[in-house]
Enzyme design. Sequence first.
Site, PDB file in Angstrom:
ATOM      1  CG  HIS A  68     -25.485   9.449   5.500  1.00 31.62           C
ATOM      2  ND1 HIS A  68     -24.556   8.444   5.405  1.00 31.62           N
ATOM      3  CD2 HIS A  68     -26.337   9.266   4.463  1.00 31.62           C
ATOM      4  CE1 HIS A  68     -24.824   7.689   4.353  1.00 31.62           C
ATOM      5  NE2 HIS A  68     -25.908   8.178   3.758  1.00 31.62           N
TER       6      HIS A  68
ATOM      7  CD  GLU B 294     -23.986   9.066  10.817  1.00 31.90           C
ATOM      8  OE1 GLU B 294     -23.802   7.847  10.939  1.00 31.90           O
ATOM      9  OE2 GLU B 294     -24.649   9.557   9.879  1.00 31.90           O
TER      10      GLU B 294
ATOM     11  CB  CYS C 155     -21.710   5.226   5.715  1.00 32.28           C
ATOM     12  SG  CYS C 155     -21.458   6.999   5.429  1.00 32.28           S
TER      13      CYS C 155
ATOM     14  CB  CYS D 242     -20.921   9.412   8.235  1.00 34.30           C
ATOM     15  SG  CYS D 242     -22.130  10.212   7.156  1.00 34.30           S
TER      16      CYS D 242
END
Length: 148
Positions: A72, A74, A100, A103
Amino acid sequence: MNDKRINWHEYFMKIAEQVATRSTCDRKHIGAVIVRDKTILSTGYNGSLRGAAHCDEVGHDMDNGHCVRTVHAEANAVAQAAKNGVALNESEIYVTASPCLACFKLVANCGIKTVYYKEFYRDERITAYAQEAGVALVYMGEGHLDLI
């Protein structure tokens, strides 16, 4: 004074949107920019592991409705900072979609104090976790700047 000059929040979110254009997973393009004192510390977008095949080359690796081939945005921004020895304590992150839960926990544990996001994505549990951890969530959708 120039009334057409965008504010800092818009500026960094527009950069996050541009970073998202590098995404290699066509399911969702996400960009992240980590900032402290109006200075960019790190950026990240969702894509495969360094050196590994990308979704747009070999397809998705799906697990429970999620593509697990990608890292992801992040997490990539935090990893880039770590790789380059950049401390993230007391920083802020601008993300084109809310993190999410995994993250969000990573972001909170590395010292990021504010998460600015444009689109709410998937996991409402981050609101409770953010409150508990003292991390501000700020929605920046269509003309809004709302602290959650």
